[in-house]
Design a protein around this motif. Structure first.
Motif, PDB file in Angstrom:
ATOM      1  N   THR A  85       4.019 -42.251  40.126  1.00 52.09           N
ATOM      2  CA  THR A  85       3.846 -43.445  40.780  1.00 52.09           C
ATOM      3  C   THR A  85       2.285 -43.036  41.333  1.00 52.09           C
ATOM      4  OG1 THR A  85       5.869 -43.697  41.507  1.00 52.09           O
ATOM      5  CG2 THR A  85       3.950 -44.837  42.771  1.00 52.09           C
ATOM      6  N   ARG A  86       1.895 -42.107  41.647  1.00 51.70           N
ATOM      7  CA  ARG A  86       0.368 -41.877  42.408  1.00 51.70           C
ATOM      8  C   ARG A  86      -0.541 -41.857  41.058  1.00 51.70           C
ATOM      9  NH1 ARG A  86      -1.224 -36.969  46.443  1.00 51.70           N
ATOM     10  NH2 ARG A  86      -3.236 -37.510  46.575  1.00 51.70           N
ATOM     11  N   TYR A  87      -0.212 -40.986  40.086  1.00 56.00           N
ATOM     12  CA  TYR A  87      -1.231 -40.819  39.235  1.00 56.00           C
ATOM     13  C   TYR A  87      -1.259 -41.944  37.908  1.00 56.00           C
ATOM     14  CZ  TYR A  87      -2.435 -36.650  41.835  1.00 56.00           C
ATOM     15  OH  TYR A  87      -2.694 -35.537  42.625  1.00 56.00           O
ATOM     16  N   GLY A  88      -0.106 -42.536  37.894  1.00 55.67           N
ATOM     17  CA  GLY A  88       0.162 -43.379  36.820  1.00 55.67           C
ATOM     18  C   GLY A  88       0.981 -42.821  35.596  1.00 55.67           C
ATOM     19  N   GLN A  91       2.127 -43.203  27.801  1.00 56.29           N
ATOM     20  CA  GLN A  91       3.045 -42.949  26.809  1.00 56.29           C
ATOM     21  C   GLN A  91       2.097 -42.329  25.836  1.00 56.29           C
ATOM     22  OE1 GLN A  91       4.561 -46.831  26.096  1.00 56.29           O
ATOM     23  NE2 GLN A  91       6.301 -46.041  26.407  1.00 56.29           N
ATOM     24  N   SER A  92       2.692 -41.357  24.897  1.00 54.23           N
ATOM     25  CA  SER A  92       1.975 -40.680  24.171  1.00 54.23           C
ATOM     26  C   SER A  92       1.088 -39.794  24.068  1.00 54.23           C
ATOM     27  CB  SER A  92       1.208 -41.924  23.147  1.00 54.23           C
ATOM     28  OG  SER A  92       2.061 -42.888  22.719  1.00 54.23           O
ATOM     29  N   PHE A  93       0.847 -39.449  25.547  1.00 57.78           N
ATOM     30  CA  PHE A  93      -0.050 -38.541  26.158  1.00 57.78           C
ATOM     31  C   PHE A  93       1.013 -37.652  27.107  1.00 57.78           C
ATOM     32  CE2 PHE A  93      -3.231 -41.377  24.565  1.00 57.78           C
ATOM     33  CZ  PHE A  93      -4.136 -40.777  23.806  1.00 57.78           C
ATOM     34  N   ASP A  94       0.741 -36.306  27.235  1.00 56.64           N
ATOM     35  CA  ASP A  94       1.356 -35.620  28.543  1.00 56.64           C
ATOM     36  C   ASP A  94       0.231 -35.973  29.203  1.00 56.64           C
ATOM     37  OD1 ASP A  94       3.092 -34.353  26.689  1.00 56.64           O
ATOM     38  OD2 ASP A  94       2.608 -32.326  27.047  1.00 56.64           O
ATOM     39  N   MET A 101      -0.080 -39.669  33.286  1.00 53.55           N
ATOM     40  CA  MET A 101       0.980 -38.693  32.749  1.00 53.55           C
ATOM     41  C   MET A 101       2.007 -39.242  32.329  1.00 53.55           C
ATOM     42  SD  MET A 101       0.636 -35.898  35.826  1.00 53.55           S
ATOM     43  CE  MET A 101      -0.648 -35.674  36.843  1.00 53.55           C
ATOM     44  N   CYS A 102       2.645 -38.647  31.443  1.00 52.92           N
ATOM     45  CA  CYS A 102       3.982 -39.000  30.829  1.00 52.92           C
ATOM     46  C   CYS A 102       4.854 -37.967  31.633  1.00 52.92           C
ATOM     47  CB  CYS A 102       4.131 -38.862  29.448  1.00 52.92           C
ATOM     48  SG  CYS A 102       4.257 -37.149  28.766  1.00 52.92           S
ATOM     49  N   LEU A 103       6.417 -38.381  31.245  1.00 51.37           N
ATOM     50  CA  LEU A 103       7.313 -37.461  31.973  1.00 51.37           C
ATOM     51  C   LEU A 103       6.988 -35.971  31.821  1.00 51.37           C
ATOM     52  CD1 LEU A 103       9.940 -37.552  33.635  1.00 51.37           C
ATOM     53  CD2 LEU A 103      11.238 -38.210  31.594  1.00 51.37           C
ATOM     54  N   ARG A 104       6.863 -35.616  30.517  1.00 49.67           N
ATOM     55  CA  ARG A 104       6.681 -34.367  30.248  1.00 49.67           C
ATOM     56  C   ARG A 104       5.454 -33.572  31.034  1.00 49.67           C
ATOM     57  NH1 ARG A 104       6.767 -32.200  24.119  1.00 49.67           N
ATOM     58  NH2 ARG A 104       4.905 -33.484  24.195  1.00 49.67           N
ATOM     59  N   GLY A 136      23.605 -43.630  25.904  1.00 46.05           N
ATOM     60  CA  GLY A 136      23.429 -43.606  24.201  1.00 46.05           C
ATOM     61  C   GLY A 136      22.252 -43.391  23.689  1.00 46.05           C
ATOM     62  N   VAL A 137      21.311 -42.363  24.423  1.00 43.88           N
ATOM     63  CA  VAL A 137      20.052 -42.074  23.687  1.00 43.88           C
ATOM     64  C   VAL A 137      20.386 -40.749  23.315  1.00 43.88           C
ATOM     65  CG1 VAL A 137      17.514 -41.540  24.107  1.00 43.88           C
ATOM     66  CG2 VAL A 137      18.848 -43.453  25.310  1.00 43.88           C
ATOM     67  N   THR A 138      19.930 -40.627  21.848  1.00 49.69           N
ATOM     68  CA  THR A 138      20.196 -39.177  21.284  1.00 49.69           C
ATOM     69  C   THR A 138      18.968 -38.339  21.085  1.00 49.69           C
ATOM     70  OG1 THR A 138      20.125 -40.170  19.196  1.00 49.69           O
ATOM     71  CG2 THR A 138      22.377 -39.846  20.166  1.00 49.69           C
ATOM     72  N   MET A 139      17.775 -38.650  21.394  1.00 46.25           N
ATOM     73  CA  MET A 139      16.378 -38.224  21.257  1.00 46.25           C
ATOM     74  C   MET A 139      16.228 -37.403  22.587  1.00 46.25           C
ATOM     75  SD  MET A 139      14.137 -41.721  21.208  1.00 46.25           S
ATOM     76  CE  MET A 139      14.767 -42.301  19.902  1.00 46.25           C
ATOM     77  N   ARG A 140      14.990 -36.430  22.379  1.00 47.56           N
ATOM     78  CA  ARG A 140      14.593 -35.775  23.337  1.00 47.56           C
ATOM     79  C   ARG A 140      13.730 -36.538  24.306  1.00 47.56           C
ATOM     80  NH1 ARG A 140      12.262 -31.426  19.317  1.00 47.56           N
ATOM     81  NH2 ARG A 140      11.202 -33.159  18.530  1.00 47.56           N
ATOM     82  N   PHE A 141      13.858 -36.379  25.448  1.00 46.53           N
ATOM     83  CA  PHE A 141      13.210 -37.132  26.750  1.00 46.53           C
ATOM     84  C   PHE A 141      11.906 -37.736  26.631  1.00 46.53           C
ATOM     85  CE2 PHE A 141      11.895 -33.222  28.459  1.00 46.53           C
ATOM     86  CZ  PHE A 141      10.832 -33.408  29.053  1.00 46.53           C
ATOM     87  N   TRP A 142      11.044 -36.689  26.005  1.00 48.48           N
ATOM     88  CA  TRP A 142       9.708 -37.133  25.792  1.00 48.48           C
ATOM     89  C   TRP A 142       9.610 -38.270  24.631  1.00 48.48           C
ATOM     90  CZ3 TRP A 142      11.189 -32.096  24.779  1.00 48.48           C
ATOM     91  CH2 TRP A 142      11.215 -31.610  23.466  1.00 48.48           C
TER      92      TRP A 142
END
Length: 171
Positions: A85-88, A91-94, A101-104, A136-142
């Motif tokens: 929330t603070r930094y934004g 997607q597609s970049f750590d 930032m992305c989640l990872r 129902g998501v089978t992929m990795r979180f990133w």
């Protein structure tokens, strides 16, 4: 020279502004609220990144440095939301060139600044993966983070649900 309001050029060839200039956007608050300051830490300074962890630990033992307190997985996931929330969020970049930032990336940032241990980060990832599998998501979180249809609100809701699951399990 008389200013014109019809938009026609005066004899000198210069145009006169007929509308008011747009207002500048409101400035961010000068002081970060205490509640947000705790959850979304400032990035480490250049000097802090240059000091090896062993030396920082010795300085903390002498009272010259205060290491961040590592958080449990449930609080870590909540802190990830606050960092995004603070930094934004991106997607597609750590870490994007603009500082988002992305989640990872948010998790890496929190681990590098000492706000979570590698073990507790791993537990948080397990809770996040469990929540995704419930959806129902089978992929990795990133990989899921980078899906074109994802929005920050959807990512935030999934992280929040994983945090709730961790809290219910005592983590």
């Amino acid at each position: 020279m008389t200013p014109t309001t019809s938009g026609a050029a005066p004899a000198s060839g210069r145009f006169t502004r007929t509308t008011a200039p747009p207002e500048s956007p409101p400035a961010p608050p000068a002081v970060i609220p205490q509640s947000l300051e705790i959850w979304a830490p400032e990035p480490p300074t250049w000097g802090q990144r240059m000091i090896p962890k062993g030396i920082r630990s010795a300085m903390a033992d002498l009272g010259l440095w205060q290491e961040p307190r590592p958080l449990k997985p449930s609080f870590h996931l909540t802190q990830v939301i606050e960092v995004l929330t603070r930094y934004g969020w991106c997607q597609s970049f750590d870490f994007s060139p603009t500082g988002r930032m992305c989640l990872r990336g948010a998790q890496t940032f929190l681990e590098s600044t000492g706000h979570v241990t590698a073990i507790d980060r791993g537990k948080a990832v397990n809770y996040l993966q469990t929540q995704l599998s419930r959806q129902g998501v089978t992929m990795r979180f990133w990989e899921w983070n980078d899906l074109p249809g994802n929005t920050f609100r959807g990512v935030e809701a999934t992280i929040s649900a994983a945090s709730d699951m961790a809290r219910k399990n005592g983590d």
